[in-house]
Write a protein that holds these residues in place. Structure first.
Motif, PDB file in Angstrom:
ATOM      1  N   SER A  25      31.263  27.015   2.552  1.00 17.83           N
ATOM      2  CA  SER A  25      30.249  26.085   2.071  1.00 17.83           C
ATOM      3  C   SER A  25      30.514  25.638   0.635  1.00 17.83           C
ATOM      4  O   SER A  25      29.930  24.667   0.163  1.00 17.83           O
ATOM      5  N   CYS A  26      31.420  26.320  -0.061  1.00 14.31           N
ATOM      6  CA  CYS A  26      31.749  25.933  -1.431  1.00 14.31           C
ATOM      7  C   CYS A  26      32.612  24.676  -1.467  1.00 14.31           C
ATOM      8  O   CYS A  26      32.727  24.033  -2.509  1.00 14.31           O
ATOM      9  N   ILE A  27      33.213  24.310  -0.340  1.00 20.25           N
ATOM     10  CA  ILE A  27      33.995  23.076  -0.244  1.00 20.25           C
ATOM     11  C   ILE A  27      33.263  22.197   0.766  1.00 20.25           C
ATOM     12  O   ILE A  27      33.418  22.347   1.971  1.00 20.25           O
ATOM     13  N   ASP A  28      32.434  21.311   0.247  1.00 21.85           N
ATOM     14  CA  ASP A  28      31.486  20.578   1.072  1.00 21.85           C
ATOM     15  C   ASP A  28      31.343  19.159   0.519  1.00 21.85           C
ATOM     16  O   ASP A  28      31.139  18.980  -0.678  1.00 21.85           O
ATOM     17  N   TYR A  29      31.486  18.168   1.385  1.00 25.38           N
ATOM     18  CA  TYR A  29      31.392  16.770   0.968  1.00 25.38           C
ATOM     19  C   TYR A  29      30.267  16.089   1.739  1.00 25.38           C
ATOM     20  O   TYR A  29      30.257  16.106   2.970  1.00 25.38           O
ATOM     21  N   ASP A  30      29.349  15.477   1.028  1.00 23.82           N
ATOM     22  CA  ASP A  30      28.250  14.739   1.637  1.00 23.82           C
ATOM     23  C   ASP A  30      28.799  13.385   2.081  1.00 23.82           C
ATOM     24  O   ASP A  30      29.181  12.552   1.250  1.00 23.82           O
ATOM     25  N   MET A  31      28.839  13.167   3.385  1.00 26.86           N
ATOM     26  CA  MET A  31      29.441  11.955   3.925  1.00 26.86           C
ATOM     27  C   MET A  31      28.605  10.709   3.632  1.00 26.86           C
ATOM     28  O   MET A  31      29.051   9.593   3.881  1.00 26.86           O
ATOM     29  N   LYS A  32      27.423  10.879   3.087  1.00 29.57           N
ATOM     30  CA  LYS A  32      26.630   9.727   2.645  1.00 29.57           C
ATOM     31  C   LYS A  32      27.180   9.175   1.333  1.00 29.57           C
ATOM     32  O   LYS A  32      26.976   8.016   1.003  1.00 29.57           O
ATOM     33  N   ASN A  33      27.882  10.035   0.588  1.00 28.67           N
ATOM     34  CA  ASN A  33      28.362   9.655  -0.741  1.00 28.67           C
ATOM     35  C   ASN A  33      29.871   9.477  -0.836  1.00 28.67           C
ATOM     36  O   ASN A  33      30.367   9.019  -1.859  1.00 28.67           O
ATOM     37  N   VAL A  34      30.595   9.883   0.186  1.00 26.41           N
ATOM     38  CA  VAL A  34      32.060   9.817   0.122  1.00 26.41           C
ATOM     39  C   VAL A  34      32.599   9.463   1.508  1.00 26.41           C
ATOM     40  O   VAL A  34      32.023   9.854   2.530  1.00 26.41           O
ATOM     41  N   SER A  35      33.688   8.711   1.550  1.00 24.09           N
ATOM     42  CA  SER A  35      34.288   8.350   2.835  1.00 24.09           C
ATOM     43  C   SER A  35      35.046   9.545   3.410  1.00 24.09           C
ATOM     44  O   SER A  35      35.429  10.466   2.678  1.00 24.09           O
ATOM     45  N   PHE A  36      35.280   9.496   4.710  1.00 19.46           N
ATOM     46  CA  PHE A  36      36.048  10.569   5.341  1.00 19.46           C
ATOM     47  C   PHE A  36      37.435  10.670   4.708  1.00 19.46           C
ATOM     48  O   PHE A  36      37.908  11.753   4.401  1.00 19.46           O
ATOM     49  N   ALA A  37      38.086   9.531   4.521  1.00 23.86           N
ATOM     50  CA  ALA A  37      39.445   9.523   3.950  1.00 23.86           C
ATOM     51  C   ALA A  37      39.461  10.167   2.563  1.00 23.86           C
ATOM     52  O   ALA A  37      40.351  10.967   2.257  1.00 23.86           O
ATOM     53  N   ASP A  38      38.476   9.838   1.740  1.00 24.23           N
ATOM     54  CA  ASP A  38      38.422  10.436   0.401  1.00 24.23           C
ATOM     55  C   ASP A  38      38.175  11.941   0.479  1.00 24.23           C
ATOM     56  O   ASP A  38      38.807  12.720  -0.233  1.00 24.23           O
ATOM     57  N   ALA A  39      37.249  12.357   1.335  1.00 28.27           N
ATOM     58  CA  ALA A  39      36.955  13.787   1.492  1.00 28.27           C
ATOM     59  C   ALA A  39      38.200  14.522   1.992  1.00 28.27           C
ATOM     60  O   ALA A  39      38.551  15.587   1.479  1.00 28.27           O
ATOM     61  N   TRP A  40      38.876  13.961   2.984  1.00 30.65           N
ATOM     62  CA  TRP A  40      40.087  14.582   3.537  1.00 30.65           C
ATOM     63  C   TRP A  40      41.149  14.725   2.453  1.00 30.65           C
ATOM     64  O   TRP A  40      41.794  15.757   2.333  1.00 30.65           O
ATOM     65  N   ASN A  41      41.312  13.699   1.637  1.00 29.18           N
ATOM     66  CA  ASN A  41      42.292  13.762   0.541  1.00 29.18           C
ATOM     67  C   ASN A  41      41.896  14.782  -0.519  1.00 29.18           C
ATOM     68  O   ASN A  41      42.755  15.471  -1.071  1.00 29.18           O
ATOM     69  N   MET A  42      40.615  14.892  -0.809  1.00 24.24           N
ATOM     70  CA  MET A  42      40.161  15.867  -1.809  1.00 24.24           C
ATOM     71  C   MET A  42      40.377  17.297  -1.316  1.00 24.24           C
ATOM     72  O   MET A  42      40.622  18.202  -2.114  1.00 24.24           O
ATOM     73  N   MET A  43      40.311  17.506  -0.002  1.00 21.64           N
ATOM     74  CA  MET A  43      40.554  18.846   0.546  1.00 21.64           C
ATOM     75  C   MET A  43      41.967  19.315   0.256  1.00 21.64           C
ATOM     76  O   MET A  43      42.215  20.501   0.119  1.00 21.64           O
ATOM     77  N   SER A  44      42.895  18.379   0.144  1.00 20.96           N
ATOM     78  CA  SER A  44      44.291  18.763  -0.083  1.00 20.96           C
ATOM     79  C   SER A  44      44.469  19.505  -1.404  1.00 20.96           C
ATOM     80  O   SER A  44      45.395  20.302  -1.538  1.00 20.96           O
ATOM     81  N   THR A  45      43.598  19.281  -2.382  1.00 22.17           N
ATOM     82  CA  THR A  45      43.725  20.016  -3.638  1.00 22.17           C
ATOM     83  C   THR A  45      43.486  21.502  -3.417  1.00 22.17           C
ATOM     84  O   THR A  45      44.076  22.333  -4.094  1.00 22.17           O
TER      85      THR A  45
END
Length: 103
Positions: free
Chosen positions: A26-46
């Motif tokens: 739960s510490c790595i969590d992206y609200d899809m209302k505020n970020v696109s799937f592509a952006d969230a997926w790319n941020m996970m790579s970090t």
């Protein structure tokens, strides 16, 4: 650090419209209302590219490939996905696997 498919080949979309690498992280969590799937997926790579800390005794351990260390298990148990101080829990199992598979 992340040896599984979390964020590489899979992710979780929760019923609250939040995207996670893993259901248990739960510490790595992206609200899809505020970020696109592509952006969230790319941020996970970090997180995926994050390596074991040099201070961790796991860093140069010869049993690494036998270890089932999981950042999600660490997060649920200790409140942090890092391996520092938690690695001893997984050491014994990894060493026993090594012995069993290399006899």
């Amino acid at each position: 650090l992340y040896q599984c498919g979390a964020g590489r080949s899979s992710c979780w979309l929760k019923s609250n419209n939040h995207l996670r690498m893993c259901n248990f992280l739960s510490c790595i969590d992206y609200d899809m209302k505020n970020v696109s799937f592509a952006d969230a997926w790319n941020m996970m790579s970090t997180y995926i590219d994050e390596s074991k800390a040099i201070e961790s005794k796991c860093y140069l351990c010869k049993y690494q490939s036998y270890c089932d260390y999981c950042p999600a298990k660490s997060y649920m148990t200790f409140g942090t996905p890092t391996m520092i101080l938690q690695e001893q829990i997984f050491c014994k199992v990894a060493q026993e696997r090594y012995v069993m598979l290399n006899e």
